[in-house]
Design a protein around this motif. Sequence first.
Motif, PDB file in Angstrom:
ATOM      1  N   THR A 230       0.768  -1.241   0.062  1.00  0.00           N
ATOM      2  CA  THR A 230       0.228   0.199   0.026  1.00  0.00           C
ATOM      3  C   THR A 230       0.857   1.315  -0.060  1.00  0.00           C
ATOM      4  OG1 THR A 230      -0.237  -0.026   2.401  1.00  0.00           O
ATOM      5  CG2 THR A 230      -1.997  -1.251   1.090  1.00  0.00           C
ATOM      6  N   ILE A 231       2.152   1.064   0.640  1.00  0.00           N
ATOM      7  CA  ILE A 231       2.832   2.313   0.577  1.00  0.00           C
ATOM      8  C   ILE A 231       3.689   2.618  -0.764  1.00  0.00           C
ATOM      9  CG2 ILE A 231       5.272   3.252   1.641  1.00  0.00           C
ATOM     10  CD1 ILE A 231       4.338   2.132   4.231  1.00  0.00           C
ATOM     11  N   GLY A 232       4.103   1.307  -1.158  1.00  0.00           N
ATOM     12  CA  GLY A 232       4.889   1.286  -2.313  1.00  0.00           C
ATOM     13  C   GLY A 232       4.028   1.601  -3.584  1.00  0.00           C
ATOM     14  N   LYS A 233       2.921   0.985  -3.870  1.00  0.00           N
ATOM     15  CA  LYS A 233       2.084   1.178  -4.981  1.00  0.00           C
ATOM     16  C   LYS A 233       0.951   2.269  -4.605  1.00  0.00           C
ATOM     17  CE  LYS A 233       3.823  -2.181  -7.547  1.00  0.00           C
ATOM     18  NZ  LYS A 233       4.373  -1.905  -9.042  1.00  0.00           N
ATOM     19  N   LEU A 234       0.314   2.330  -3.770  1.00  0.00           N
ATOM     20  CA  LEU A 234      -0.875   3.320  -3.477  1.00  0.00           C
ATOM     21  C   LEU A 234      -0.284   4.442  -2.835  1.00  0.00           C
ATOM     22  CD1 LEU A 234      -3.339   0.424  -2.361  1.00  0.00           C
ATOM     23  CD2 LEU A 234      -2.807   1.304  -4.617  1.00  0.00           C
ATOM     24  N   ASN A 235       0.837   4.632  -2.236  1.00  0.00           N
ATOM     25  CA  ASN A 235       1.207   5.980  -1.657  1.00  0.00           C
ATOM     26  C   ASN A 235       0.320   6.117  -0.344  1.00  0.00           C
ATOM     27  OD1 ASN A 235       3.264   6.496  -3.335  1.00  0.00           O
ATOM     28  ND2 ASN A 235       2.030   7.463  -4.803  1.00  0.00           N
ATOM     29  N   LYS A 236      -0.133   4.983   0.052  1.00  0.00           N
ATOM     30  CA  LYS A 236      -1.230   4.938   1.505  1.00  0.00           C
ATOM     31  C   LYS A 236      -0.879   4.182   2.317  1.00  0.00           C
ATOM     32  CE  LYS A 236      -4.855   6.869  -1.996  1.00  0.00           C
ATOM     33  NZ  LYS A 236      -4.886   7.834  -1.308  1.00  0.00           N
ATOM     34  N   ILE A 237      -1.062   4.508   3.695  1.00  0.00           N
ATOM     35  CA  ILE A 237      -1.224   3.687   4.882  1.00  0.00           C
ATOM     36  C   ILE A 237      -2.652   3.748   5.513  1.00  0.00           C
ATOM     37  CG2 ILE A 237      -0.184   3.333   7.186  1.00  0.00           C
ATOM     38  CD1 ILE A 237       2.026   5.187   6.321  1.00  0.00           C
ATOM     39  N   PHE A 238      -3.248   2.701   5.427  1.00  0.00           N
ATOM     40  CA  PHE A 238      -4.866   2.654   5.898  1.00  0.00           C
ATOM     41  C   PHE A 238      -4.774   2.055   7.493  1.00  0.00           C
ATOM     42  CE2 PHE A 238      -4.869   1.778   1.171  1.00  0.00           C
ATOM     43  CZ  PHE A 238      -5.724   2.799   0.924  1.00  0.00           C
ATOM     44  N   THR A 239      -5.423   2.688   8.478  1.00  0.00           N
ATOM     45  CA  THR A 239      -5.345   2.318   9.605  1.00  0.00           C
ATOM     46  C   THR A 239      -6.664   2.839  10.389  1.00  0.00           C
ATOM     47  OG1 THR A 239      -4.383   4.163  11.199  1.00  0.00           O
ATOM     48  CG2 THR A 239      -2.872   2.737   9.846  1.00  0.00           C
ATOM     49  N   ALA A 240      -6.942   2.216  11.578  1.00  0.00           N
ATOM     50  CA  ALA A 240      -7.942   2.810  12.360  1.00  0.00           C
ATOM     51  C   ALA A 240      -7.475   3.497  13.618  1.00  0.00           C
ATOM     52  CB  ALA A 240      -8.948   1.613  12.815  1.00  0.00           C
ATOM     53  N   ALA A 241      -6.056   3.834  13.537  1.00  0.00           N
ATOM     54  CA  ALA A 241      -5.326   4.438  14.736  1.00  0.00           C
ATOM     55  C   ALA A 241      -5.606   5.966  14.929  1.00  0.00           C
ATOM     56  CB  ALA A 241      -4.048   4.132  14.541  1.00  0.00           C
ATOM     57  N   GLN A 242      -6.351   6.376  13.695  1.00  0.00           N
ATOM     58  CA  GLN A 242      -6.488   8.096  13.862  1.00  0.00           C
ATOM     59  C   GLN A 242      -5.193   8.774  14.273  1.00  0.00           C
ATOM     60  OE1 GLN A 242      -9.398   8.516  12.848  1.00  0.00           O
ATOM     61  NE2 GLN A 242      -9.965   6.204  12.725  1.00  0.00           N
ATOM     62  N   GLY A 243      -5.434   9.466  15.265  1.00  0.00           N
ATOM     63  CA  GLY A 243      -4.168  10.373  15.686  1.00  0.00           C
ATOM     64  C   GLY A 243      -3.455   9.784  16.828  1.00  0.00           C
ATOM     65  N   GLY A 244      -3.686   8.516  17.345  1.00  0.00           N
ATOM     66  CA  GLY A 244      -3.051   7.920  18.443  1.00  0.00           C
ATOM     67  C   GLY A 244      -1.667   7.986  18.261  1.00  0.00           C
TER      68      GLY A 244
ATOM     69  N   PHE B 198      -9.194  -8.586  15.409  1.00  0.00           N
ATOM     70  CA  PHE B 198      -8.215  -8.499  16.270  1.00  0.00           C
ATOM     71  C   PHE B 198      -7.042  -7.505  16.190  1.00  0.00           C
ATOM     72  CE2 PHE B 198      -3.789  -9.637  17.484  1.00  0.00           C
ATOM     73  CZ  PHE B 198      -3.640  -9.758  19.025  1.00  0.00           C
ATOM     74  N   LEU B 199      -6.616  -7.210  14.721  1.00  0.00           N
ATOM     75  CA  LEU B 199      -5.626  -6.080  14.480  1.00  0.00           C
ATOM     76  C   LEU B 199      -6.510  -4.826  14.549  1.00  0.00           C
ATOM     77  CD1 LEU B 199      -3.784  -7.806  11.440  1.00  0.00           C
ATOM     78  CD2 LEU B 199      -2.952  -7.480  13.582  1.00  0.00           C
ATOM     79  N   THR B 200      -7.717  -4.838  13.984  1.00  0.00           N
ATOM     80  CA  THR B 200      -8.353  -3.578  14.151  1.00  0.00           C
ATOM     81  C   THR B 200      -8.503  -3.148  15.639  1.00  0.00           C
ATOM     82  OG1 THR B 200      -9.580  -3.985  12.114  1.00  0.00           O
ATOM     83  CG2 THR B 200     -10.709  -2.198  13.686  1.00  0.00           C
ATOM     84  N   ARG B 201      -8.695  -4.192  16.414  1.00  0.00           N
ATOM     85  CA  ARG B 201      -9.243  -3.534  17.807  1.00  0.00           C
ATOM     86  C   ARG B 201      -7.767  -3.125  18.238  1.00  0.00           C
ATOM     87  NH1 ARG B 201     -11.890  -1.252  21.106  1.00  0.00           N
ATOM     88  NH2 ARG B 201     -11.420  -2.029  23.326  1.00  0.00           N
ATOM     89  N   LEU B 202      -6.488  -3.600  18.060  1.00  0.00           N
ATOM     90  CA  LEU B 202      -5.322  -2.992  18.489  1.00  0.00           C
ATOM     91  C   LEU B 202      -4.899  -1.647  18.137  1.00  0.00           C
ATOM     92  CD1 LEU B 202      -2.874  -5.922  18.041  1.00  0.00           C
ATOM     93  CD2 LEU B 202      -3.783  -5.380  19.864  1.00  0.00           C
ATOM     94  N   GLU B 203      -5.612  -1.507  16.777  1.00  0.00           N
ATOM     95  CA  GLU B 203      -5.460   0.063  16.281  1.00  0.00           C
ATOM     96  C   GLU B 203      -6.381   1.046  17.102  1.00  0.00           C
ATOM     97  OE1 GLU B 203      -3.884  -1.080  11.609  1.00  0.00           O
ATOM     98  OE2 GLU B 203      -5.892  -0.323  12.075  1.00  0.00           O
ATOM     99  N   VAL B 204      -7.612   0.509  17.205  1.00  0.00           N
ATOM    100  CA  VAL B 204      -8.696   1.456  17.915  1.00  0.00           C
ATOM    101  C   VAL B 204      -7.977   1.718  19.537  1.00  0.00           C
ATOM    102  CG1 VAL B 204     -10.901   1.492  19.034  1.00  0.00           C
ATOM    103  CG2 VAL B 204     -10.818   0.503  16.769  1.00  0.00           C
ATOM    104  N   LEU B 205      -7.365   0.613  19.923  1.00  0.00           N
ATOM    105  CA  LEU B 205      -7.050   1.133  21.266  1.00  0.00           C
ATOM    106  C   LEU B 205      -5.808   2.033  21.099  1.00  0.00           C
ATOM    107  CD1 LEU B 205      -6.706  -2.458  22.955  1.00  0.00           C
ATOM    108  CD2 LEU B 205      -7.931  -0.627  23.608  1.00  0.00           C
ATOM    109  N   ALA B 206      -4.726   1.823  19.940  1.00  0.00           N
ATOM    110  CA  ALA B 206      -3.808   2.869  19.828  1.00  0.00           C
ATOM    111  C   ALA B 206      -4.291   4.325  19.703  1.00  0.00           C
ATOM    112  CB  ALA B 206      -2.998   2.306  18.631  1.00  0.00           C
TER     113      ALA B 206
END
Length: 283
Positions: free
Chosen positions: A145-159, A238-246
């Motif tokens: 996603t960084i190399g091809k799309l120039n994007k990072i997708f997360t649910a971490a918001q501004g954590g 599971f991964l999304t929950r970690l990002e939400v906590l972050a």
Amino acid sequence: MSILLTGGSGKTAPRVAALLAADKKPFLLGSRQEPSAGSNGHPTVKFDMSDESTWTKLFESTQIKAVYMMEPRISEPWVPMNKFIDLAKKQGVNRFVLCAGTSATIGKDGMGRVWEHLIESGVDYCVLRPSWFMENLIEPGLAFTIGKLNKIFTAAQGGKIPFISAADIAEVAYHALTDEKSYNCDLRVLGPENLTYDQIAETLSKVLGRKIEHVKLDEAGRIDILVQAGLSEYFARFLTRLEVLASQDFEKGTSDAVERVTGHPPQSFAKFAEENKAVWSSN
């Protein structure tokens, strides 16, 4: 007397192996894969935390004095891990180093159960509690996603997250396994800065010479995009929950553990990005 490193195909155990090899200390990498799959030619043995036959075979042929333990991706991992600790202790193992995570709490389901068992067993131990690995950004998903799309997708918001390199974690683990005096405590193994993914994107933009964007997703959207990428719904949640906590600054923190144990400060993300820019440039 050897040191057993479980999680032989993971991010930290092979790095610990390299440090032990450089110091000419005997060790074995334990892997669920076949022995021929050893990292960089390091001596590798068949070891599966969910298969007790691989435990007994190991002790039949080798004297082990210390064990580096990684959490296996199985249901209720603390059950076999605690059973293994009991067996290893009977076989003469006198030190255990457990790589847990930020959320590990003594007695709590997960690595907290193993942590509690180590204390109750009266063995020498150290529990490493690192934050998120910088190396996650060079795994296939984010590398794409960084190399091809120039994007990072997360649910971490501004954590804010004190990203740490696997090399620093491995070096702390090496000392915890080999230093003459056992630490008998937990160590928060954190990077030098609390960074948001917006700041990560800014650093990558500077290093790569093109705009990298952090795309902030809500919980449902993040789960959906991970499932579309091929993850199971369970692991995506599971991964999304970690990002939400972050996003709630659960990971945020400071620690001098790396410098105190190794004698040098932890690697900065800027340096990590510069050293790995080819990964994002070639995708």
